[in-house]
Design a protein around this motif. Sequence first.
Motif, PDB file in Angstrom:
ATOM      1  N   SER A  83       1.608  -7.321 -11.361  1.00  0.00           N
ATOM      2  CA  SER A  83       2.701  -6.761 -11.689  1.00  0.00           C
ATOM      3  C   SER A  83       4.529  -7.438 -11.833  1.00  0.00           C
ATOM      4  O   SER A  83       5.204  -6.932 -12.360  1.00  0.00           O
ATOM      5  CB  SER A  83       2.441  -5.470 -12.057  1.00  0.00           C
ATOM      6  OG  SER A  83       2.690  -4.980 -10.333  1.00  0.00           O
ATOM      7  N   ASP A 180       6.528   1.958 -13.242  1.00  0.00           N
ATOM      8  CA  ASP A 180       5.311   1.259 -11.847  1.00  0.00           C
ATOM      9  C   ASP A 180       4.273   1.882 -11.388  1.00  0.00           C
ATOM     10  O   ASP A 180       4.896   2.719 -10.368  1.00  0.00           O
ATOM     11  CB  ASP A 180       6.494   0.833 -11.102  1.00  0.00           C
ATOM     12  CG  ASP A 180       5.792  -0.080 -10.863  1.00  0.00           C
ATOM     13  OD1 ASP A 180       4.668  -0.390  -9.684  1.00  0.00           O
ATOM     14  OD2 ASP A 180       6.711  -1.455  -9.528  1.00  0.00           O
ATOM     15  N   TYR A 183       0.609   1.956  -7.752  1.00  0.00           N
ATOM     16  CA  TYR A 183      -0.558   3.125  -6.563  1.00  0.00           C
ATOM     17  C   TYR A 183      -0.813   3.868  -7.623  1.00  0.00           C
ATOM     18  O   TYR A 183      -1.745   4.661  -7.251  1.00  0.00           O
ATOM     19  CB  TYR A 183       0.223   3.711  -5.363  1.00  0.00           C
ATOM     20  CG  TYR A 183       0.796   1.885  -4.750  1.00  0.00           C
ATOM     21  CD1 TYR A 183       0.478   1.404  -3.746  1.00  0.00           C
ATOM     22  CD2 TYR A 183       2.317   2.081  -4.775  1.00  0.00           C
ATOM     23  CE1 TYR A 183       0.656   0.494  -3.215  1.00  0.00           C
ATOM     24  CE2 TYR A 183       2.625   1.285  -4.408  1.00  0.00           C
ATOM     25  CZ  TYR A 183       1.510   0.061  -3.449  1.00  0.00           C
ATOM     26  OH  TYR A 183       2.635  -0.725  -2.419  1.00  0.00           O
ATOM     27  N   THR A 206      -1.342  -3.162 -11.069  1.00  0.00           N
ATOM     28  CA  THR A 206      -1.998  -4.803 -10.456  1.00  0.00           C
ATOM     29  C   THR A 206      -3.008  -4.330 -10.269  1.00  0.00           C
ATOM     30  O   THR A 206      -3.479  -2.737  -9.959  1.00  0.00           O
ATOM     31  CB  THR A 206      -0.801  -4.325  -9.884  1.00  0.00           C
ATOM     32  OG1 THR A 206      -1.335  -5.822  -8.950  1.00  0.00           O
ATOM     33  CG2 THR A 206      -0.538  -3.542  -8.616  1.00  0.00           C
ATOM     34  N   SER A 208      -3.226  -5.848  -7.446  1.00  0.00           N
ATOM     35  CA  SER A 208      -3.611  -6.144  -5.506  1.00  0.00           C
ATOM     36  C   SER A 208      -3.764  -5.380  -5.074  1.00  0.00           C
ATOM     37  O   SER A 208      -3.718  -5.525  -3.994  1.00  0.00           O
ATOM     38  CB  SER A 208      -1.871  -6.385  -5.688  1.00  0.00           C
ATOM     39  OG  SER A 208      -1.734  -7.681  -7.188  1.00  0.00           O
ATOM     40  N   LYS A 209      -3.431  -4.025  -5.493  1.00  0.00           N
ATOM     41  CA  LYS A 209      -4.069  -2.854  -4.436  1.00  0.00           C
ATOM     42  C   LYS A 209      -5.229  -1.877  -4.187  1.00  0.00           C
ATOM     43  O   LYS A 209      -6.078  -2.760  -3.262  1.00  0.00           O
ATOM     44  CB  LYS A 209      -2.715  -1.647  -4.983  1.00  0.00           C
ATOM     45  CG  LYS A 209      -1.424  -2.184  -5.044  1.00  0.00           C
ATOM     46  CD  LYS A 209      -0.610  -2.705  -3.041  1.00  0.00           C
ATOM     47  CE  LYS A 209       0.292  -3.618  -2.960  1.00  0.00           C
ATOM     48  NZ  LYS A 209       1.539  -3.550  -4.218  1.00  0.00           N
TER      49      LYS A 209
END
Length: 366
Positions: A83, A180, A183, A206, A208-209
Motif C-alpha cells: 500500500s 489509509d 489496519y 494492504t 501486509s497486516k
Amino acid sequence: MSPFPRPDYAPLEPYEPGRTPVEVDLSDNTNLWGPHPAARRLLENPPSDLFTRYPSPYAADLKAAVARRFGVGTENVTTGCGSDDLLDSAFRAATVPPGTLVHLEPTFSVVGAFARMNGLETRAVPWAQAAQDPASLVAGNPAVLYLCRPDNPTGLLLPRGWVHELLDLVGPAGPVVVLDEAYADFAGESFASQAPAFPRLLVVRTLSKLYGLAGLRVGYAVGAPELVREVEKSRGPYKVGRLAEAAAVLALKDEEGWGEEILALTVENRERLEDELRRRGLRPLPSRANFLLVPVAPRNARSLHNALKVRGVAVRPFPALPGVGEALRVTVGPWPLMERFLQALDEALGDDVTQEGREATGRRFP
Ligand SMILES: *Cc1c(COP(=O)(O)O)cnc(C)c1O
C-alpha cells in the motif's frame, strides 16, 4: 542546468526502520501467526508461468478479487507494490508540485517522506484540534489530506461521523482524501465499499497486516473511477508480481475463514494484553488495530526499548510523540509471545513499578 541532486530531496534519507534480528519481534505489526494458509500452499509449488510470464499491467485478477470482496466495480480498484506504493502514487497524482499534504499528528511516519518525494510540503494538525475543527484540515486548499484509520501508531479510530463531516467539507473538488486503512481489517469496519460515492476519496488497504503477506508487497485502493484512473497513471504498469498477485487473490477470497480466526485471536489477545499492562499501572491507548501504543512516561521510550531488546524482545519506541509523550508500540500476536514481552517488560521496569510509572497518560480522541 537543472540542479542535481534535487535540493528538495536534501532532508530525505533512505528509510531505516532500525530493525535487527531478535527472538521476539513485536515492532512492525505484521501477522505473527504466519501467512495466509492458501497463499502459503500456492507458493509451495507454484505453476511455472507465475515465474516466466509478465503479470497483467494493472493486476486484473487482483482487481477482480477486491471488487468482489467490497461489492464495487473493477474500475473502482487500483493495486500496487504494497500500500506504500499506492500512497506514493496517489500523492504524485494529486497535483503538480508545489502543493501541500495535511495529516493529523501523530500518524504514520513515512507519509512525510512520501509527500516530499513527490514535491509536497506537509502540514501537521494535532488530533485534538482536528477533532474540534475538521475545517482546519482543508484550510489553505491543500492538495492531499492523509488520514489513517485505525491510526498508526496510536491505534485510535477516527469516528465515522467525523470522517463524513470532513468528506462533506471536501466535496467534489477539494483535496484528494487518502484514507489509509492498513489496519481496518482489525477494526471490522471500512469506507472501502462506499468510496466510489465520494469523488475525492481513495481508500488504501494492504495484504501486509491481517493476511500475513508483507514480504510479497501487495496493496490496493478503492475509489471513484476518475480518481482511480489518475492514480494508475502515476503508478505505472507491472507493479504487482504474478506470484504475489496469485497469493493475494487466494488470501482475499479467504475460503477457509482464516482471516476471521486471526481477527478474533488478535482482539482477544489485545484485550488480554491491555489488562496485563493495566495491572502494571500502564495505560495503553484504546486500540482498534493489531497493536497497542503504551505511554511509558516518565521513563524514556528508547532506553526501555533497549532494555527489552537485550532480553530478546523488540518493540517500536516513540520518543516524545506529540500529544502522547514517551511511548512503545507493541504488536499483538500469539499469547506465548505476549508472555515473553510481559516478562521482559517486568524485568526492564524493575520488579517494583513505582507510582510515577503509573501516571502515564495518553490523550484519547474525543
Ligand atoms: C504497514 C503500513 C502500511 C504499509 O503497508 P504495505 O502494504 O506493506 O506497504 C501502510 N500504512 C500504514 C499505516 C501501515 O502501518
